[in-house]
Design a protein around this motif. Structure first.
Motif, short mmCIF file in Angstrom:
data_model
loop_
_atom_site.label_atom_id
_atom_site.label_comp_id
_atom_site.label_asym_id
_atom_site.label_seq_id
_atom_site.Cartn_x
_atom_site.Cartn_y
_atom_site.Cartn_z
N GLU A 5 -24.51 -41.66 34.67
CA GLU A 5 -25.58 -40.74 35.07
C GLU A 5 -25.85 -39.70 33.99
OE1 GLU A 5 -27.55 -41.04 37.93
OE2 GLU A 5 -26.53 -42.98 37.73
N GLN A 6 -24.81 -39.19 33.38
CA GLN A 6 -24.99 -38.19 32.33
C GLN A 6 -25.76 -38.77 31.15
OE1 GLN A 6 -21.32 -36.73 30.68
NE2 GLN A 6 -22.28 -35.03 29.62
N ARG A 7 -25.44 -39.99 30.78
CA ARG A 7 -26.10 -40.59 29.62
C ARG A 7 -27.54 -40.97 29.92
NH1 ARG A 7 -21.24 -44.53 27.66
NH2 ARG A 7 -22.65 -45.10 25.95
N VAL A 8 -27.80 -41.48 31.13
CA VAL A 8 -29.18 -41.80 31.49
C VAL A 8 -30.02 -40.53 31.56
CG1 VAL A 8 -30.67 -42.69 33.31
CG2 VAL A 8 -28.62 -43.96 32.68
N GLU A 9 -29.49 -39.49 32.16
CA GLU A 9 -30.23 -38.23 32.25
C GLU A 9 -30.47 -37.64 30.86
OE1 GLU A 9 -31.83 -36.94 34.77
OE2 GLU A 9 -31.20 -38.70 35.91
N ALA A 10 -29.52 -37.80 29.95
CA ALA A 10 -29.72 -37.32 28.59
C ALA A 10 -30.85 -38.07 27.89
CB ALA A 10 -28.42 -37.44 27.79
N LEU A 11 -30.95 -39.36 28.16
CA LEU A 11 -32.05 -40.14 27.59
C LEU A 11 -33.39 -39.63 28.10
CD1 LEU A 11 -30.52 -43.72 27.83
CD2 LEU A 11 -31.10 -42.53 25.71
N VAL A 12 -33.48 -39.37 29.39
CA VAL A 12 -34.73 -38.86 29.95
C VAL A 12 -35.02 -37.47 29.41
CG1 VAL A 12 -35.93 -38.21 32.08
CG2 VAL A 12 -34.48 -40.27 32.03
N ALA A 13 -33.98 -36.64 29.33
CA ALA A 13 -34.16 -35.26 28.84
C ALA A 13 -34.60 -35.22 27.38
CB ALA A 13 -32.87 -34.47 29.01
N SER A 14 -34.33 -36.28 26.64
CA SER A 14 -34.74 -36.31 25.24
C SER A 14 -36.25 -36.28 25.08
CB SER A 14 -34.19 -37.57 24.56
OG SER A 14 -34.90 -38.73 24.98
N GLY A 15 -36.96 -36.71 26.12
CA GLY A 15 -38.42 -36.76 26.06
C GLY A 15 -38.96 -38.02 25.40
N VAL A 16 -38.08 -38.85 24.87
CA VAL A 16 -38.54 -40.08 24.21
C VAL A 16 -38.98 -41.11 25.23
CG1 VAL A 16 -37.87 -41.95 22.65
CG2 VAL A 16 -37.07 -39.61 22.22
N ILE A 17 -38.30 -41.16 26.37
CA ILE A 17 -38.74 -42.02 27.46
C ILE A 17 -39.23 -41.13 28.60
CG2 ILE A 17 -37.20 -43.88 26.80
CD1 ILE A 17 -35.36 -43.09 29.10
N ALA A 18 -40.14 -41.68 29.41
CA ALA A 18 -40.79 -40.87 30.43
C ALA A 18 -39.91 -40.64 31.64
CB ALA A 18 -42.10 -41.54 30.87
N ASP A 19 -39.09 -41.65 31.99
CA ASP A 19 -38.30 -41.55 33.21
C ASP A 19 -37.23 -42.63 33.18
OD1 ASP A 19 -39.61 -44.00 33.93
OD2 ASP A 19 -41.27 -42.85 34.77
N ARG A 20 -36.43 -42.69 34.24
CA ARG A 20 -35.33 -43.66 34.30
C ARG A 20 -35.83 -45.10 34.32
NH1 ARG A 20 -30.40 -41.09 36.59
NH2 ARG A 20 -29.84 -43.12 37.47
N GLY A 21 -37.07 -45.31 34.77
CA GLY A 21 -37.62 -46.65 34.78
C GLY A 21 -37.79 -47.25 33.40
N GLN A 22 -37.79 -46.41 32.36
CA GLN A 22 -37.90 -46.91 30.99
C GLN A 22 -36.55 -47.10 30.31
OE1 GLN A 22 -40.96 -44.20 29.27
NE2 GLN A 22 -42.17 -46.06 29.08
N VAL A 23 -35.50 -47.08 31.10
CA VAL A 23 -34.19 -47.52 30.61
C VAL A 23 -34.17 -49.04 30.75
CG1 VAL A 23 -31.69 -47.41 30.96
CG2 VAL A 23 -33.07 -45.34 31.21
N TYR A 24 -34.55 -49.71 29.68
CA TYR A 24 -34.79 -51.15 29.73
C TYR A 24 -33.58 -51.97 29.29
CZ TYR A 24 -39.82 -50.04 30.10
OH TYR A 24 -41.05 -49.58 30.49
N TRP A 25 -32.39 -51.52 29.62
CA TRP A 25 -31.23 -52.35 29.30
C TRP A 25 -31.34 -53.71 29.98
CZ3 TRP A 25 -28.23 -47.44 30.73
CH2 TRP A 25 -28.01 -46.65 29.58
N GLN A 26 -30.69 -54.70 29.40
CA GLN A 26 -30.76 -56.06 29.94
C GLN A 26 -30.01 -56.21 31.27
OE1 GLN A 26 -29.29 -58.25 26.57
NE2 GLN A 26 -31.35 -58.77 25.88
N ALA A 27 -29.20 -55.25 31.60
CA ALA A 27 -28.62 -55.15 32.94
C ALA A 27 -28.54 -53.66 33.25
CB ALA A 27 -27.25 -55.80 33.02
#
Length: 364
Positions: A197-219
């Motif tokens: 959760e911390q790493r996903v939220e950090a990705l979203v907080a970076s502003g590079v992706i719009a939301d958790r739906g753009q975490v496009y990992w293969q799983a």
């Protein structure tokens, strides 16, 4: 018993030229008023020449197969009523002279504004398998335990060798196209749910992706359903191959849950080895060596048999061992759908290739 569901994406193409046709709204409308599909089972996608179907939650593979055939028939019939065909291919063999318009939703329009060329080239189609999990903590443990097998699934599912009228030299060109998004490819290893959760939220907080739906990992963990979503596979030409992958993914998840409960040791494969295994799988499909979950090279057949051996108890418990084993053996005998596409083009030219890809509505 672990539940399972499948999402499939298809291209909408001209039946003669194979060029993408941006008519998704017409096809969706026609499919929704027909007798074979509910409105919420058929969705649009990023580009207007793509369409997606989603099965209900299923308890066995017979249900999965029945729903996929029903939905393929519904969408295929709706496409024909609107002058096009659905093509079950991981990437558009031909893209046309003009980019396909983006579906007019705020989310997709924002993506277009931020990554125009990449969005223009998203004429790619995958299949996603959702397998039920008891809780998100267990889901993270499942991700850790299946990540090394994702390249094997990718190699088995390869179905996108052509792009812009040319052979790319890759079995799954879709993987290369999709891998250009900021968060994509195999997932990392996580120390637990809090770390995830911390790493996903950090990705979203970076502003590079719009939301958790753009975490496009293969799983990934689904934020909408209590499932792990495995999304590395190209869409399949044959519905029974999609059923095979649903059975394999469910068994992988069941095996991972059992191992976690038993406290089985987990060897963490370095991310660079998982990434190179992923590239190798996309490049060659089953026509070369594959890397096993620890990053060691073997013949593709040996790795597939190792996967079957790994998940055999879970397949047996679910009653899926016979059907999945038979389909895996057929895959080893006949090759991947990418191999089939190349044979169809060699033997029948573009008409032969289109006949293969647009037979999806009736395939079994």
């Amino acid at each position: 018993m672990i539940t399972v569901g499948v999402e499939e994406e298809y291209l909408l193409v001209d039946p003669v030229t194979g060029a993408p046709m941006p008519v998704v709204e017409d096809v969706r409308r026609t499919a929704g008023i027909g007798p074979f599909a509910e409105v919420d089972e058929v969705q649009d996608e990023l580009l207007q020449a793509q369409i997606e179907v989603a099965t209900p939650v299923c308890w066995n593979l017979e249900e999965v197969g029945g729903h996929l055939l029903r939905l393929r028939h519904a969408v295929g019939s709706a496409a024909e009523a609107n002058g096009c065909r659905i093509a079950a291919t991981g990437a558009a063999p031909l893209r046309g002279a003009v980019p396909v318009p983006v579906t007019r939703t705020p989310r997709y329009l924002k993506m277009e504004g931020e990554a125009r060329q990449l969005v223009d080239e998203q004429l790619i189609c995958g299949m996603h398998v959702h397998a039920g999990i008891p809780d998100r903590e267990t889901g993270v443990a499942v991700l850790n335990r299946i990540r090394g097998w994702l390249p094997t699934l990718l190699a088995m599912s390869a179905n996108s060798p052509f792009w812009d009228g040319r052979d790319t030299g890759f079995a799954s060109w879709r993987t290369l196209v999709f891998g250009r998004w900021p968060v994509s490819g195999p997932p990392p290893h996580f120390e637990g749910l809090a770390d995830h959760e911390q790493r996903v939220e950090a990705l979203v907080a970076s502003g590079v992706i719009a939301d958790r739906g753009q975490v496009y990992w293969q799983a990934r963990l689904s934020d909408r359903y209590p499932t792990v979503e495995v999304r590395c596979a190209d869409v399949q030409i044959r519905a029974d191959d999609a059923v095979m992958f649903a059975g394999i993914v469910r068994a992988m998840v069941a095996t991972a849950i059992a191992e976690e409960k038993a406290g089985a040791r987990l060897s963490v494969t370095p991310p660079e080895l998982v990434q190179v295994a992923n590239w190798q799988a996309a490049r060659h499909g089953l026509n070369g060596t594959l890397l096993d979950p620890l990053g060691r090279p073997h013949s593709s057949g040996d790795v597939l048999y190792a996967l079957l051996d790994h998940i055999a108890p879970a397949l047996e418990e679910a009653g899926d061992l016979r059907v999945v084993s038979a389909l895996v053996h057929r895959l080893l005998r006949d090759g991947t759908a990418a191999d089939g596409q190349r044979r169809a083009l060699t033997e029948g030219g573009l008409p032969g290739l289109l006949d293969l890809l647009t037979g999806a509505a009736a395939s079994d």
